[in-house]
Scaffold this motif. Structure first.
Motif, PDB file in Angstrom:
ATOM      1  N   GLU A  61      14.920  -1.284  27.039  1.00 52.78           N
ATOM      2  CA  GLU A  61      15.188  -2.708  27.256  1.00 52.78           C
ATOM      3  C   GLU A  61      15.089  -3.053  28.749  1.00 52.78           C
ATOM      4  O   GLU A  61      14.519  -4.087  29.125  1.00 52.78           O
ATOM      5  N   ALA A  62      15.635  -2.193  29.592  1.00 55.96           N
ATOM      6  CA  ALA A  62      15.560  -2.419  31.043  1.00 55.96           C
ATOM      7  C   ALA A  62      14.114  -2.428  31.507  1.00 55.96           C
ATOM      8  O   ALA A  62      13.695  -3.322  32.266  1.00 55.96           O
ATOM      9  N   LEU A  63      13.346  -1.457  31.053  1.00 53.04           N
ATOM     10  CA  LEU A  63      11.938  -1.385  31.446  1.00 53.04           C
ATOM     11  C   LEU A  63      11.185  -2.615  30.974  1.00 53.04           C
ATOM     12  O   LEU A  63      10.397  -3.200  31.727  1.00 53.04           O
ATOM     13  N   ASP A  64      11.433  -3.038  29.754  1.00 50.14           N
ATOM     14  CA  ASP A  64      10.767  -4.238  29.220  1.00 50.14           C
ATOM     15  C   ASP A  64      11.118  -5.486  30.012  1.00 50.14           C
ATOM     16  O   ASP A  64      10.338  -6.435  30.069  1.00 50.14           O
ATOM     17  N   ALA A  65      12.286  -5.487  30.661  1.00 42.05           N
ATOM     18  CA  ALA A  65      12.730  -6.624  31.479  1.00 42.05           C
ATOM     19  C   ALA A  65      12.290  -6.494  32.937  1.00 42.05           C
ATOM     20  O   ALA A  65      12.626  -7.340  33.761  1.00 42.05           O
ATOM     21  N   GLY A  66      11.561  -5.414  33.266  1.00 37.86           N
ATOM     22  CA  GLY A  66      11.065  -5.248  34.623  1.00 37.86           C
ATOM     23  C   GLY A  66      11.947  -4.409  35.526  1.00 37.86           C
ATOM     24  O   GLY A  66      11.723  -4.350  36.735  1.00 37.86           O
ATOM     25  N   ASP A  67      12.956  -3.765  34.952  1.00 38.24           N
ATOM     26  CA  ASP A  67      13.854  -2.912  35.726  1.00 38.24           C
ATOM     27  C   ASP A  67      13.536  -1.445  35.471  1.00 38.24           C
ATOM     28  O   ASP A  67      12.790  -1.107  34.548  1.00 38.24           O
ATOM     29  N   GLY A  68      14.131  -0.570  36.269  1.00 35.95           N
ATOM     30  CA  GLY A  68      13.972   0.858  36.047  1.00 35.95           C
ATOM     31  C   GLY A  68      14.529   1.249  34.687  1.00 35.95           C
ATOM     32  O   GLY A  68      15.515   0.670  34.228  1.00 35.95           O
ATOM     33  N   PRO A  69      13.927   2.234  34.033  1.00 32.96           N
ATOM     34  CA  PRO A  69      14.303   2.573  32.654  1.00 32.96           C
ATOM     35  C   PRO A  69      15.547   3.460  32.546  1.00 32.96           C
ATOM     36  O   PRO A  69      15.451   4.666  32.289  1.00 32.96           O
ATOM     37  N   PHE A  70      16.696   2.848  32.708  1.00 33.01           N
ATOM     38  CA  PHE A  70      17.947   3.579  32.588  1.00 33.01           C
ATOM     39  C   PHE A  70      18.961   2.749  31.818  1.00 33.01           C
ATOM     40  O   PHE A  70      19.073   1.543  32.041  1.00 33.01           O
ATOM     41  N   GLY A  71      19.679   3.401  30.928  1.00 34.43           N
ATOM     42  CA  GLY A  71      20.719   2.751  30.143  1.00 34.43           C
ATOM     43  C   GLY A  71      21.868   3.696  29.926  1.00 34.43           C
ATOM     44  O   GLY A  71      21.680   4.915  29.900  1.00 34.43           O
ATOM     45  N   SER A  72      23.059   3.137  29.754  1.00 37.20           N
ATOM     46  CA  SER A  72      24.266   3.951  29.582  1.00 37.20           C
ATOM     47  C   SER A  72      25.252   3.269  28.649  1.00 37.20           C
ATOM     48  O   SER A  72      25.311   2.039  28.567  1.00 37.20           O
ATOM     49  N   VAL A  73      26.054   4.111  27.982  1.00 36.18           N
ATOM     50  CA  VAL A  73      27.038   3.644  27.007  1.00 36.18           C
ATOM     51  C   VAL A  73      28.361   4.366  27.275  1.00 36.18           C
ATOM     52  O   VAL A  73      28.378   5.584  27.479  1.00 36.18           O
ATOM     53  N   LEU A  74      29.462   3.629  27.243  1.00 31.06           N
ATOM     54  CA  LEU A  74      30.798   4.188  27.374  1.00 31.06           C
ATOM     55  C   LEU A  74      31.448   4.178  25.994  1.00 31.06           C
ATOM     56  O   LEU A  74      31.540   3.126  25.353  1.00 31.06           O
ATOM     57  N   VAL A  75      31.891   5.349  25.549  1.00 33.95           N
ATOM     58  CA  VAL A  75      32.494   5.500  24.229  1.00 33.95           C
ATOM     59  C   VAL A  75      33.896   6.073  24.394  1.00 33.95           C
ATOM     60  O   VAL A  75      34.097   7.045  25.130  1.00 33.95           O
ATOM     61  N   ASP A  76      34.858   5.472  23.699  1.00 40.48           N
ATOM     62  CA  ASP A  76      36.238   5.947  23.828  1.00 40.48           C
ATOM     63  C   ASP A  76      36.484   7.183  22.961  1.00 40.48           C
ATOM     64  O   ASP A  76      35.605   7.636  22.224  1.00 40.48           O
ATOM     65  N   ALA A  77      37.687   7.719  23.051  1.00 37.72           N
ATOM     66  CA  ALA A  77      38.035   8.956  22.352  1.00 37.72           C
ATOM     67  C   ALA A  77      37.931   8.821  20.834  1.00 37.72           C
ATOM     68  O   ALA A  77      37.722   9.812  20.139  1.00 37.72           O
ATOM     69  N   ALA A  78      38.037   7.599  20.323  1.00 34.52           N
ATOM     70  CA  ALA A  78      37.917   7.358  18.884  1.00 34.52           C
ATOM     71  C   ALA A  78      36.465   7.190  18.446  1.00 34.52           C
ATOM     72  O   ALA A  78      36.195   6.989  17.268  1.00 34.52           O
ATOM     73  N   GLY A  79      35.529   7.233  19.402  1.00 31.56           N
ATOM     74  CA  GLY A  79      34.108   7.089  19.074  1.00 31.56           C
ATOM     75  C   GLY A  79      33.609   5.660  19.064  1.00 31.56           C
ATOM     76  O   GLY A  79      32.496   5.394  18.604  1.00 31.56           O
ATOM     77  N   VAL A  80      34.403   4.741  19.601  1.00 32.27           N
ATOM     78  CA  VAL A  80      34.039   3.323  19.623  1.00 32.27           C
ATOM     79  C   VAL A  80      33.343   2.997  20.945  1.00 32.27           C
ATOM     80  O   VAL A  80      33.855   3.329  22.030  1.00 32.27           O
ATOM     81  N   GLU A  81      32.187   2.352  20.850  1.00 32.25           N
ATOM     82  CA  GLU A  81      31.498   1.898  22.059  1.00 32.25           C
ATOM     83  C   GLU A  81      32.334   0.807  22.702  1.00 32.25           C
ATOM     84  O   GLU A  81      32.628  -0.206  22.084  1.00 32.25           O
ATOM     85  N   ARG A  82      32.679   1.008  23.961  1.00 30.25           N
ATOM     86  CA  ARG A  82      33.507   0.047  24.679  1.00 30.25           C
ATOM     87  C   ARG A  82      32.706  -0.805  25.655  1.00 30.25           C
ATOM     88  O   ARG A  82      33.082  -1.935  25.956  1.00 30.25           O
ATOM     89  N   PHE A  83      31.632  -0.253  26.189  1.00 33.59           N
ATOM     90  CA  PHE A  83      30.816  -0.989  27.161  1.00 33.59           C
ATOM     91  C   PHE A  83      29.451  -0.335  27.217  1.00 33.59           C
ATOM     92  O   PHE A  83      29.342   0.884  27.084  1.00 33.59           O
ATOM     93  N   ALA A  84      28.424  -1.143  27.384  1.00 30.17           N
ATOM     94  CA  ALA A  84      27.061  -0.625  27.522  1.00 30.17           C
ATOM     95  C   ALA A  84      26.309  -1.523  28.483  1.00 30.17           C
ATOM     96  O   ALA A  84      26.579  -2.721  28.577  1.00 30.17           O
ATOM     97  N   ASP A  85      25.383  -0.923  29.209  1.00 36.59           N
ATOM     98  CA  ASP A  85      24.578  -1.718  30.137  1.00 36.59           C
ATOM     99  C   ASP A  85      23.274  -0.988  30.406  1.00 36.59           C
ATOM    100  O   ASP A  85      23.092   0.163  30.002  1.00 36.59           O
ATOM    101  N   ARG A  86      22.398  -1.695  31.087  1.00 36.12           N
ATOM    102  CA  ARG A  86      21.104  -1.146  31.469  1.00 36.12           C
ATOM    103  C   ARG A  86      20.892  -1.411  32.948  1.00 36.12           C
ATOM    104  O   ARG A  86      21.631  -2.192  33.561  1.00 36.12           O
ATOM    105  N   ASN A  87      19.901  -0.771  33.503  1.00 32.69           N
ATOM    106  CA  ASN A  87      19.575  -0.980  34.906  1.00 32.69           C
ATOM    107  C   ASN A  87      19.263  -2.459  35.144  1.00 32.69           C
ATOM    108  O   ASN A  87      18.577  -3.088  34.343  1.00 32.69           O
ATOM    109  N   ARG A  88      19.746  -2.998  36.254  1.00 36.57           N
ATOM    110  CA  ARG A  88      19.514  -4.402  36.606  1.00 36.57           C
ATOM    111  C   ARG A  88      19.169  -4.560  38.084  1.00 36.57           C
ATOM    112  O   ARG A  88      19.427  -5.598  38.687  1.00 36.57           O
ATOM    113  N   GLU A  89      18.582  -3.549  38.684  1.00 37.47           N
ATOM    114  CA  GLU A  89      18.259  -3.579  40.115  1.00 37.47           C
ATOM    115  C   GLU A  89      17.254  -4.671  40.467  1.00 37.47           C
ATOM    116  O   GLU A  89      17.472  -5.446  41.403  1.00 37.47           O
TER     117      GLU A  89
END
Length: 161
Positions: free
Chosen positions: A20-48
């Motif tokens: 998604e970042a690459l398609d938007a013209g940014d570097g191709p990096f993405g990350s997801v934060l998952v809590d101890a219960a396995g629930v995604e709490r936050f996600a983002d992509r490169n926005r440089e």
């Protein structure tokens, strides 16, 4: 700790965010934060590129969000899934806010090598493994099932720049 099926699901999501970042013209990096219960709490992509701010890495954004929105215990038991191994800035941010485990698809060394082989300019900072910058963090990667997909994104990014 071995990579589980659940780990792969979250790691694939980080690679999707990289695309998604690459398609938007940014570097191709993405990350997801998952809590101890396995629930995604936050996600983002490169926005440089979109912001003109070279610190807008998704791993850094996760650290900022976690520092504001999670308790110290929640941060320590969380896992960050990321398409590419953290840079030194993001490794430090991760450690400073007390986040837990990191799982990455492709290592910084692999990514730097692919970029070098394609004739891209080197990164602005040294390529250092997370454990060198933030010793003691639980780290897993590369995850070989996803390395070819990340490589294709990096190659596409270099060729389009």
């Amino acid at each position: 700790m071995a990579i589980s099926g659940t780990d792969l699901i979250h790691l694939r999501r980080s690679v999707d965010l990289a695309r998604e970042a690459l398609d938007a013209g940014d570097g191709p990096f993405g990350s997801v934060l998952v809590d101890a219960a396995g629930v995604e709490r936050f996600a983002d992509r490169n926005r440089e590129e979109a912001t003109g701010d070279a610190t807008r890495h998704p791993e850094f954004e996760i650290a900022r969000w976690a520092a504001t929105n999670l308790t110290a215990d929640e941060r320590a038991t969380a896992t960050v899934y990321t398409s590419g191994e953290h840079c030194p800035m993001c490794s430090a941010a991760h450690a400073w806010v007390g986040l837990g485990r990191i799982v990455y698809a492709a290592s910084a060394e692999l990514i730097a090598g692919w970029r070098r082989d394609l004739g891209a300019s080197p990164a602005a900072v040294s390529v250092l493994p997370i454990g060198v910058v933030a010793p003691g963090l639980p780290i897993e990667g590369p995850v070989h099932e996803l390395v070819p997909e990340v490589r294709a994104l990096i190659e596409r990014a270099v060729r389009s720049s």
